[in-house]
Design an enzyme around this catalytic site. Sequence first.
Site, PDB file in Angstrom:
ATOM      1  N   GLY A   1       9.480   4.965   1.155  1.00 64.51           N
ATOM      2  CA  GLY A   1       9.734   4.823   2.716  1.00 64.51           C
ATOM      3  C   GLY A   1      10.727   3.599   2.734  1.00 64.51           C
TER       4      GLY A   1
ATOM      5  N   ARG B   1       6.652  14.411 -10.312  1.00 65.72           N
ATOM      6  CA  ARG B   1       6.030  15.368  -9.823  1.00 65.72           C
ATOM      7  C   ARG B   1       6.853  15.947  -8.755  1.00 65.72           C
ATOM      8  NH1 ARG B   1       2.281  13.648  -6.375  1.00 65.72           N
ATOM      9  NH2 ARG B   1       2.712  11.555  -6.555  1.00 65.72           N
TER      10      ARG B   1
ATOM     11  N   ASP C   1       5.943   1.296  -5.681  1.00 69.95           N
ATOM     12  CA  ASP C   1       4.986   1.608  -6.610  1.00 69.95           C
ATOM     13  C   ASP C   1       5.572   2.857  -7.240  1.00 69.95           C
ATOM     14  OD1 ASP C   1       2.791   1.498  -8.530  1.00 69.95           O
ATOM     15  OD2 ASP C   1       1.958   2.957  -7.045  1.00 69.95           O
TER      16      ASP C   1
ATOM     17  N   THR D   1       8.842  -2.743  -0.473  1.00 69.18           N
ATOM     18  CA  THR D   1       7.792  -2.293   0.484  1.00 69.18           C
ATOM     19  C   THR D   1       7.259  -3.198   1.394  1.00 69.18           C
ATOM     20  OG1 THR D   1       5.794  -1.330   0.594  1.00 69.18           O
ATOM     21  CG2 THR D   1       5.975  -2.685  -1.346  1.00 69.18           C
TER      22      THR D   1
ATOM     23  N   ASP E   1       4.789  -2.967   2.474  1.00 68.02           N
ATOM     24  CA  ASP E   1       2.972  -3.143   2.344  1.00 68.02           C
ATOM     25  C   ASP E   1       2.712  -4.431   1.528  1.00 68.02           C
ATOM     26  OD1 ASP E   1       3.144  -0.382   3.554  1.00 68.02           O
ATOM     27  OD2 ASP E   1       2.970   0.574   1.776  1.00 68.02           O
TER      28      ASP E   1
ATOM     29  N   ASP F   1       2.288  -4.433  -1.735  1.00 72.66           N
ATOM     30  CA  ASP F   1       1.106  -4.078  -2.491  1.00 72.66           C
ATOM     31  C   ASP F   1       1.565  -3.957  -4.112  1.00 72.66           C
ATOM     32  OD1 ASP F   1       2.838  -1.850  -2.376  1.00 72.66           O
ATOM     33  OD2 ASP F   1       1.034  -0.286  -1.815  1.00 72.66           O
TER      34      ASP F   1
ATOM     35  N   ARG G   1      -0.722   1.051   3.958  1.00 75.80           N
ATOM     36  CA  ARG G   1      -1.399   2.183   3.106  1.00 75.80           C
ATOM     37  C   ARG G   1      -2.713   1.557   2.542  1.00 75.80           C
ATOM     38  NH1 ARG G   1       0.920   6.706   1.443  1.00 75.80           N
ATOM     39  NH2 ARG G   1       3.186   6.039   1.558  1.00 75.80           N
TER      40      ARG G   1
HETATM   41  O1  F6P Z   1       4.689   2.516   1.926  1.00 74.36           O
HETATM   42  C1  F6P Z   1       5.499   2.258   3.268  1.00 74.36           C
HETATM   43  C2  F6P Z   1       4.835   3.018   4.383  1.00 74.36           C
HETATM   44  O2  F6P Z   1       5.530   2.730   5.686  1.00 74.36           O
HETATM   45  C3  F6P Z   1       3.075   2.846   4.324  1.00 74.36           C
HETATM   46  O3  F6P Z   1       2.794   1.810   4.998  1.00 74.36           O
HETATM   47  C4  F6P Z   1       2.911   4.313   5.175  1.00 74.36           C
HETATM   48  O4  F6P Z   1       1.433   4.359   4.951  1.00 74.36           O
HETATM   49  C5  F6P Z   1       4.017   5.166   4.651  1.00 74.36           C
HETATM   50  O5  F6P Z   1       5.007   4.445   4.287  1.00 74.36           O
HETATM   51  C6  F6P Z   1       4.338   5.984   5.878  1.00 74.36           C
HETATM   52  O6  F6P Z   1       5.233   7.148   5.342  1.00 74.36           O
HETATM   53  P1  F6P Z   1       5.929   8.242   5.896  1.00 74.36           P
HETATM   54  O7  F6P Z   1       7.444   7.470   6.376  1.00 74.36           O
HETATM   55  O8  F6P Z   1       6.263   9.202   5.293  1.00 74.36           O
HETATM   56  O9  F6P Z   1       5.314   8.576   7.176  1.00 74.36           O
END
Ligand code: F6P
Length: 376
Positions: free
Chosen positions: A23, A96, A133, A155, A157, A159, A201
């Site tokens: 993301g 993967r 990650d 990120t 997040d 994390d 997340r």
């Molecule tokens: O890891 C970043 C993040 O924004 C998370 O907080 C969220 O769960 C996810 O990506 C959303 O992903 P997508 O852009 O695929 O909806």
Amino acid sequence: MARAKRASRSHPIRRIAVNTGGGDAPGLNAVIRSVVLCALNEGWEVLGIRDGYNGIFKPEDYPDGGLVPLNRTRVRGITHLGGTIIGTTNRGNPLRYPTPMPDGTVKEVDRTDDLVRALAAHEIDAVVAIGGDGSLTIANALARKGVRVVGVPKTIDNDLSKTVITFGFDTAVSFATECLDRLHSTAEAHRRVMVVEVMGRYAGWIALNAGVAGTADAILIPEIPFDLRTVAKKILRRAGAGRNFAIVVVAEGAKPKGGKRSVLEKRLGALERLGGMGEKVALALAEMTGKETRHVVLGHLLRGGTPTAFDRLLSLRFGAAAVRALAAGRSGVMVALDPPTVRYVPLAQATRRMKLVPLDCDTVETARELGICLGE
Ligand code: F6P
């Protein structure tokens, strides 16, 4: 010159590639700019791989080429821009990779060997992998297969272990806090309970930090499975004291005690998509408190827009540090913030375990001491 020499432990670096995976996060463009300018100073050529590694795996999808030459002109005026000029994806993980099988089914296949070969075919001597990650796990796999690679932790997040903070997080928290400020006035005007779902997340960093900074009444994070009865009690107690509105922040990965996370979707080659917990919490609280309740999902708004000054500076520092590492002959490491400096940690360590909110950290303690309900 001296730096180029240090890089020549195996063979000198002439061309590097940079990619952005997973993301997007505010600050990606600042890292790219920093990597490009610092690499050019080393006398290296820089290529941007489009959309994670798709530019290499599926060049036919890119009429202008899956690899974009990045020069000074290409990275001019991008420090403050959200998104990434080379694109990103959270599909197509080379470890993967969704691959059609002869029997018509699609299976996840490890395609890192193909990637290593393709990098060599493009005469790419090193890679700066900017990602979270997932992307850094891929970077680690490449490093173990002999590719010179340095990771940059990204990120919203926050994390990722082994770095005090990832870039993108400060912007997400700042924006979420601003939203909470805005929601206070409308919540109070209508005497409503506003439930605000934020990304993050499996980690509650965004919810916790924005919730405390934005003076929420309750904050539900994945690290503390919640009991909504305590949240309802808090809302009713406030109402009893004449405070007829409440703000509840819900991390998308939060779950009830003994219950499950709210998962929207799980696709081959991609991480599960979380979402919907804010709405569930809002419906339950409306029933439990009898109060008019609304929910708001901040979602991707947290990822877009201009990075804060903190994130810009961090991104520029990370990009420069990544090139410095390659020039010094390092590989298989991630750039990490360890104030007041930036250091390097093995990618294997950085990706071993997710950085969750420690339950004994002072922000959690502060929240409790301020009377914020954590759903315990
Ligand atoms: O890891 C970043 C993040 O924004 C998370 O907080 C969220 O769960 C996810 O990506 C959303 O992903 P997508 O852009 O695929 O909806």
